[in-house]
Design a protein around this motif. Structure first.
Motif, PDB file in Angstrom:
ATOM      1  N   PHE A  55       0.808  -1.219   0.000  1.00  0.00           N
ATOM      2  CA  PHE A  55       0.000   0.000   0.000  1.00  0.00           C
ATOM      3  C   PHE A  55       0.844   1.272   0.000  1.00  0.00           C
ATOM      4  CE2 PHE A  55      -2.418   3.357   2.181  1.00  0.00           C
ATOM      5  CZ  PHE A  55      -3.508   3.433   1.334  1.00  0.00           C
ATOM      6  N   LEU A  56       1.875   1.338   0.816  1.00  0.00           N
ATOM      7  CA  LEU A  56       2.720   2.525   0.905  1.00  0.00           C
ATOM      8  C   LEU A  56       4.010   2.261   0.134  1.00  0.00           C
ATOM      9  CD1 LEU A  56       3.278   5.338   2.120  1.00  0.00           C
ATOM     10  CD2 LEU A  56       4.334   4.162   4.052  1.00  0.00           C
ATOM     11  N   ALA A  57       4.239   3.045  -0.928  1.00  0.00           N
ATOM     12  CA  ALA A  57       5.370   2.809  -1.820  1.00  0.00           C
ATOM     13  C   ALA A  57       6.325   3.997  -1.804  1.00  0.00           C
ATOM     14  CB  ALA A  57       4.861   2.572  -3.237  1.00  0.00           C
ATOM     15  N   PRO A  58       7.464   3.872  -1.115  1.00  0.00           N
ATOM     16  CA  PRO A  58       8.471   4.937  -1.187  1.00  0.00           C
ATOM     17  C   PRO A  58       9.084   4.997  -2.588  1.00  0.00           C
ATOM     18  CG  PRO A  58       8.840   3.529   0.724  1.00  0.00           C
ATOM     19  CD  PRO A  58       7.823   2.842  -0.141  1.00  0.00           C
ATOM     20  N   TYR A  59       9.329   6.208  -3.072  1.00  0.00           N
ATOM     21  CA  TYR A  59      10.011   6.363  -4.356  1.00  0.00           C
ATOM     22  C   TYR A  59      11.501   6.101  -4.167  1.00  0.00           C
ATOM     23  CZ  TYR A  59       5.759   8.621  -6.032  1.00  0.00           C
ATOM     24  OH  TYR A  59       4.463   8.893  -6.379  1.00  0.00           O
ATOM     25  N   PRO A 109       8.386  14.851  -4.025  1.00  0.00           N
ATOM     26  CA  PRO A 109       7.717  13.591  -3.687  1.00  0.00           C
ATOM     27  C   PRO A 109       8.686  12.530  -3.174  1.00  0.00           C
ATOM     28  CG  PRO A 109       7.913  13.810  -6.059  1.00  0.00           C
ATOM     29  CD  PRO A 109       8.418  15.090  -5.463  1.00  0.00           C
ATOM     30  N   TRP A 110       8.252  11.802  -2.132  1.00  0.00           N
ATOM     31  CA  TRP A 110       9.075  10.679  -1.657  1.00  0.00           C
ATOM     32  C   TRP A 110       8.298   9.369  -1.634  1.00  0.00           C
ATOM     33  CZ3 TRP A 110       7.541   7.850   2.459  1.00  0.00           C
ATOM     34  CH2 TRP A 110       6.902   8.470   3.545  1.00  0.00           C
ATOM     35  N   GLY A 111       6.992   9.407  -1.915  1.00  0.00           N
ATOM     36  CA  GLY A 111       6.230   8.163  -1.944  1.00  0.00           C
ATOM     37  C   GLY A 111       4.767   8.401  -2.255  1.00  0.00           C
ATOM     38  N   SER A 112       4.043   7.294  -2.391  1.00  0.00           N
ATOM     39  CA  SER A 112       2.606   7.371  -2.642  1.00  0.00           C
ATOM     40  C   SER A 112       1.941   6.110  -2.125  1.00  0.00           C
ATOM     41  CB  SER A 112       2.309   7.537  -4.130  1.00  0.00           C
ATOM     42  OG  SER A 112       2.620   6.353  -4.830  1.00  0.00           O
ATOM     43  N   THR A 113       0.624   6.175  -2.098  1.00  0.00           N
ATOM     44  CA  THR A 113      -0.131   4.973  -1.779  1.00  0.00           C
ATOM     45  C   THR A 113      -0.412   4.237  -3.089  1.00  0.00           C
ATOM     46  OG1 THR A 113      -2.230   6.184  -1.925  1.00  0.00           O
ATOM     47  CG2 THR A 113      -1.218   5.990   0.261  1.00  0.00           C
ATOM     48  N   VAL A 114      -0.787   2.982  -2.974  1.00  0.00           N
ATOM     49  CA  VAL A 114      -1.103   2.171  -4.143  1.00  0.00           C
ATOM     50  C   VAL A 114      -2.575   1.799  -4.034  1.00  0.00           C
ATOM     51  CG1 VAL A 114      -0.582   0.029  -5.376  1.00  0.00           C
ATOM     52  CG2 VAL A 114       1.242   1.241  -4.151  1.00  0.00           C
ATOM     53  N   PRO A 115      -3.473   2.217  -4.931  1.00  0.00           N
ATOM     54  CA  PRO A 115      -3.227   3.069  -6.084  1.00  0.00           C
ATOM     55  C   PRO A 115      -2.963   4.500  -5.638  1.00  0.00           C
ATOM     56  CG  PRO A 115      -5.575   2.715  -5.865  1.00  0.00           C
ATOM     57  CD  PRO A 115      -4.908   1.916  -4.774  1.00  0.00           C
TER      58      PRO A 115
END
Length: 190
Positions: A55-59, A109-115
Motif C-alpha cells: 500500500f505505501l510505496a516509497p520512491y 515527492p518521496w512516496g505514494s499509496t497504491v493506487p
C-alpha cells in the motif's frame, strides 16, 4: 528516532533490489540540486524498491519501475502542473497551496499509496534532516503536515501511531504482520 528503530520493527529484505552507493547518491543529489535526508538514503540502501503492506510505496531514485522512480514522479507532477496552469485563469499548483520543488519551500515527492490516491512529499525548506512530510490527497486537495523525519513517519504510520483522516481506516491491517514487500520478478514467456 532513527532508521535503526524502523529496521527493528520492520526488518529489511535479505537481498534488497535497486539500492544506492555513495557515488550514486552524489549523482542523485547533484541531479536534484539538493541533499536528501540521511535516513531516507539509508532506507533505500537497506530496503531497496518495494512497498509496505502493498500500500505505501516509497520512491527510489534507482528504481527501474516507472511507478517507483523518484525522478519520474517529480517530472510527472511538473507536467501535470504545466497542464493545469495552462488552463487556469490564475496561478495554480497541482499541490495547492504548495509549490513543487525546486521552488523555495516546494514539495519533493518521496512516496505514494497504491493506487496513487495520496502522495507523500517533503517540504524542502532548511536542512534536509528537518524537512517535514506532507501527506496530500490528490483528488480532494486535502493535506496533512507531519513534523517527522522519513523513518519516524514510516515507523509511526506502520505501527498505527499516526491517525490520518486521509488514509483508509484499515491501513495498516491490524492483524497482519507488517512487511516490506519487494516487487515480484517479471517472467516473460516466449
Amino acid at each position: 528516532m532513527s532508521i535503526h528503530q524502523l529496521q527493528q520493527a520492520i526488518p529489511p529484505p535479505r537481498h534488497p533490489v535497486e539500492t544506492g552507493s555513495p557515488k550514486a547518491w552524489r549523482q542523485v543529489q547533484e541531479r536534484l540540486g539538493t541533499p536528501l535526508p540521511e535516513d531516507y538514503k539509508s532506507f533505500i540502501d537497506q530496503y531497496g524498491t518495494g512497498t509496505f503492506q502493498d500500500f505505501l510505496a516509497p520512491y527510489n531514485p534507482f528504481s527501474k519501475q516507472e511507478d517507483r522512480d523518484l525522478f519520474l514522479a517529480l517530472d510527472t507532477y511538473h507536467q501535470a502542473n504545466c497542464r493545469v496552469q495552462a488552463k487556469a485563469s490564475r496561478p495554480w499548483s497541482v499541490v495547492n497551496p504548495f509549490e513543487l520543488y525546486p521552488a523555495e519551500g516546494g514539495l519533493l515527492p518521496w512516496g505514494s499509496t497504491v493506487p496513487m490516491a495520496q502522495s507523500l512529499f517533503w517540504q524542502v525548506e532548511g536542512p534536509a534532516e528537518s524537512w517535514v512530510t506532507v501527506l496530500y490527497h490528490l483528488k480532494t486537495g486535502e493535506y496533512e503536515v507531519w513534523k517527522l523525519s522519513f523513518s519516524e513517519f514510516v515507523l509511526k504510520l506502520m505501527t498505527r501511531q499516526i491517525e490520518s483522516v486521509l488514509l483508509p481506516d484499515d491501513f495498516p491491517a491490524r492483524h497482519t504482520p507488517i512487511q516490506y514487500n519487494q516487487p515480484q520478478a517479471l517472467v516473460f514467456y516466449p
